[in-house]
Design a protein around this motif. Structure first.
Motif, PDB file in Angstrom:
ATOM      1  N   ASP A  18       0.833  -1.203   0.000  1.00 32.85           N
ATOM      2  CA  ASP A  18       0.000   0.000   0.000  1.00 32.85           C
ATOM      3  C   ASP A  18       0.868   1.255   0.000  1.00 32.85           C
ATOM      4  OD1 ASP A  18      -2.283  -1.455  -0.029  1.00 32.85           O
ATOM      5  OD2 ASP A  18      -2.653  -1.319   2.142  1.00 32.85           O
ATOM      6  N   GLU A  19       1.980   1.229   0.751  1.00 31.54           N
ATOM      7  CA  GLU A  19       2.883   2.373   0.784  1.00 31.54           C
ATOM      8  C   GLU A  19       3.578   2.558  -0.570  1.00 31.54           C
ATOM      9  OE1 GLU A  19       4.949   2.856   4.890  1.00 31.54           O
ATOM     10  OE2 GLU A  19       4.770   0.687   4.540  1.00 31.54           O
ATOM     11  N   CYS A  20       3.907   1.447  -1.227  1.00 36.05           N
ATOM     12  CA  CYS A  20       4.505   1.537  -2.562  1.00 36.05           C
ATOM     13  C   CYS A  20       3.558   2.212  -3.546  1.00 36.05           C
ATOM     14  CB  CYS A  20       4.852   0.133  -3.079  1.00 36.05           C
ATOM     15  SG  CYS A  20       6.234  -0.671  -2.240  1.00 36.05           S
ATOM     16  N   GLU A  21       2.294   1.837  -3.472  1.00 38.30           N
ATOM     17  CA  GLU A  21       1.313   2.442  -4.373  1.00 38.30           C
ATOM     18  C   GLU A  21       1.190   3.943  -4.117  1.00 38.30           C
ATOM     19  OE1 GLU A  21      -0.229   1.156  -6.875  1.00 38.30           O
ATOM     20  OE2 GLU A  21       0.524  -0.878  -6.602  1.00 38.30           O
ATOM     21  N   GLN A  31      10.179   2.091 -12.090  1.00 41.80           N
ATOM     22  CA  GLN A  31      10.670   0.793 -11.617  1.00 41.80           C
ATOM     23  C   GLN A  31      11.161   0.975 -10.184  1.00 41.80           C
ATOM     24  OE1 GLN A  31      11.217  -2.422 -13.436  1.00 41.80           O
ATOM     25  NE2 GLN A  31      11.306  -2.953 -11.271  1.00 41.80           N
ATOM     26  N   LEU A  32      10.471   0.359  -9.214  1.00 46.03           N
ATOM     27  CA  LEU A  32      10.884   0.445  -7.821  1.00 46.03           C
ATOM     28  C   LEU A  32      11.848  -0.695  -7.500  1.00 46.03           C
ATOM     29  CD1 LEU A  32       7.530   1.309  -5.990  1.00 46.03           C
ATOM     30  CD2 LEU A  32       9.327   2.861  -6.759  1.00 46.03           C
ATOM     31  N   GLU A  33      12.935  -0.360  -6.789  1.00 48.52           N
ATOM     32  CA  GLU A  33      13.944  -1.347  -6.423  1.00 48.52           C
ATOM     33  C   GLU A  33      14.252  -1.244  -4.935  1.00 48.52           C
ATOM     34  OE1 GLU A  33      17.079  -0.253  -9.019  1.00 48.52           O
ATOM     35  OE2 GLU A  33      16.172  -1.172 -10.801  1.00 48.52           O
ATOM     36  N   ARG A  34      14.539  -2.373  -4.323  1.00 52.77           N
ATOM     37  CA  ARG A  34      14.748  -2.426  -2.881  1.00 52.77           C
ATOM     38  C   ARG A  34      16.113  -1.865  -2.500  1.00 52.77           C
ATOM     39  NH1 ARG A  34      16.575  -6.782   0.001  1.00 52.77           N
ATOM     40  NH2 ARG A  34      16.309  -8.113  -1.850  1.00 52.77           N
ATOM     41  N   ALA A  35      16.120  -0.930  -1.571  1.00 52.78           N
ATOM     42  CA  ALA A  35      17.367  -0.340  -1.079  1.00 52.78           C
ATOM     43  C   ALA A  35      18.067  -1.325  -0.138  1.00 52.78           C
ATOM     44  CB  ALA A  35      17.082   0.968  -0.346  1.00 52.78           C
ATOM     45  N   GLY A  36      19.357  -1.079   0.102  1.00 47.02           N
ATOM     46  CA  GLY A  36      20.105  -1.890   1.051  1.00 47.02           C
ATOM     47  C   GLY A  36      20.611  -3.193   0.477  1.00 47.02           C
TER      48      GLY A  36
END
Length: 327
Positions: free
Chosen positions: A282-285, A307-312
């Motif tokens: 939901d936060e990504c949206e 394009q969302l990518e995971r940090a860390g």
């Protein structure tokens, strides 16, 4: 963690949190006045009538400037016709073959028109130089009256097309007709000067000047249309400004692989990769909606791909970060 903007290419094999496309058609601040295709139809008919008048005037008045201007105006006819078809074609919706639609039909028309005009301007210049070598006595009255009628037609077409100046396709026709109107004024002034001084070399000089005017305006349109056809960045947008505006959104830790291009007709597109911390879908949206809103409201970008990518990610991921991301 330090937040980072990177415009270079990165590896794409890592885990991805989300992927989104947006077709937002409310590009604020970038709306262009629309022009009905019928206006171009009337312009083409008027230009054909003008060409006939200038051919007769050039022959009867023995003026190379008028004949060159007739050829110049004759080149408007296919140009306007192509632009008319392009306007109708660009209104077609996207389909399985042209997934972005047909917005670039106008850009392609402008490129074609400008290419023809560059060749035409070279020919006009050659004809004028030949007349310098073999001067001909002209009839000034035919030059004046024919050019006055031409000025009225070209001026009217120019005013009718001003509303569509934001479209590259229509701007190519607008610039061309404005140049026609200027050449008509020059021919009238030249005819008066010839009548007062008897300097008949002014006629081929005007013909050469008209050729150079066509060349100058056409090269500018050719450069701009080829820039768009080669996926160039829209002139009114700056890559760094867009990237940093997206980076300023809370939750975005890095932006890279940022690309800006135009679909034609003022329809701009954006694609980018954004690295974000682990979060609920939901936060990504919500974050995706914020990116799209920023692109649309801040820069008038209609089509946004994120394009969302995971940090860390660990160092072996191939990403170069200022420092390890803090969980």
């Amino acid at each position: 963690m330090s937040r980072m903007v990177s415009m270079g290419a990165h590896a794409h094999g890592q885990d991805r949190e989300g992927h989104s496309h947006d077709h937002n058609h409310g590009h604020a601040g970038h709306d262009h006045p629309t022009l009905r295709p019928a206006v171009l139809g009337w312009a083409m008919a008027a230009t054909l009538g003008l060409v006939v008048a200038e051919v007769f005037g050039g022959i009867l008045g023995r003026s190379v400037a008028l004949l060159n201007d007739a050829v110049h105006n004759l080149s408007d006819v296919p140009a306007i016709g192509i632009s008319y078809l392009a306007m109708r074609y660009a209104q077609r919706p996207a389909d399985s073959e042209k997934t972005y639609g047909y917005h670039r039909a106008g850009t392609l028309a402008a490129y074609t028109n400008a290419s023809v005009l560059v060749l035409l301007s070279v020919w006009l210049g050659y004809e004028a130089i030949e007349r310098f070598r073999a001067p001909v006595t002209v009839v000034e009255s035919w030059m004046i009256w024919t050019s006055s009628a031409a000025l009225a037609v070209n001026g009217g077409i120019t005013l009718a097309l001003v509303r569509g100046r934001g479209d590259l396709n229509l701007r190519s026709i607008l610039v061309h007709n404005f140049g026609d109107a200027l050449s008509n004024i020059a021919i009238i002034a030249g005819a008066v000067t010839i009548h007062l001084t008897g300097a008949h070399w002014i006629d081929p000089l005007l013909g050469l000047a008209i050729g150079l005017l066509v060349l100058w305006s056409s090269i500018g349109i050719l450069r701009e249309s080829s820039h768009l056809l080669l996926e160039g960045r829209p002139r009114e947008l700056r890559l760094e400004e867009v990237a940093r505006a997206i980076l300023a959104i809370e939750g975005i830790e890095e932006v890279h692989d940022v690309h800006l291009w135009s679909l034609g007709g003022g329809h701009n597109a954006l694609s980018l990769h954004a690295r974000i911390p682990d979060m609920h879908l939901d936060e990504c949206e919500h974050l995706l909606a914020s990116i799209k809103r920023k692109a649309s409201e801040g820069f008038g970008i209609e089509h946004t791909t994120v394009q969302l990518e995971r940090a860390g990610l660990p160092a072996k991921s191939g990403y170069v970060m200022p420092e390890p991301a803090k969980q």
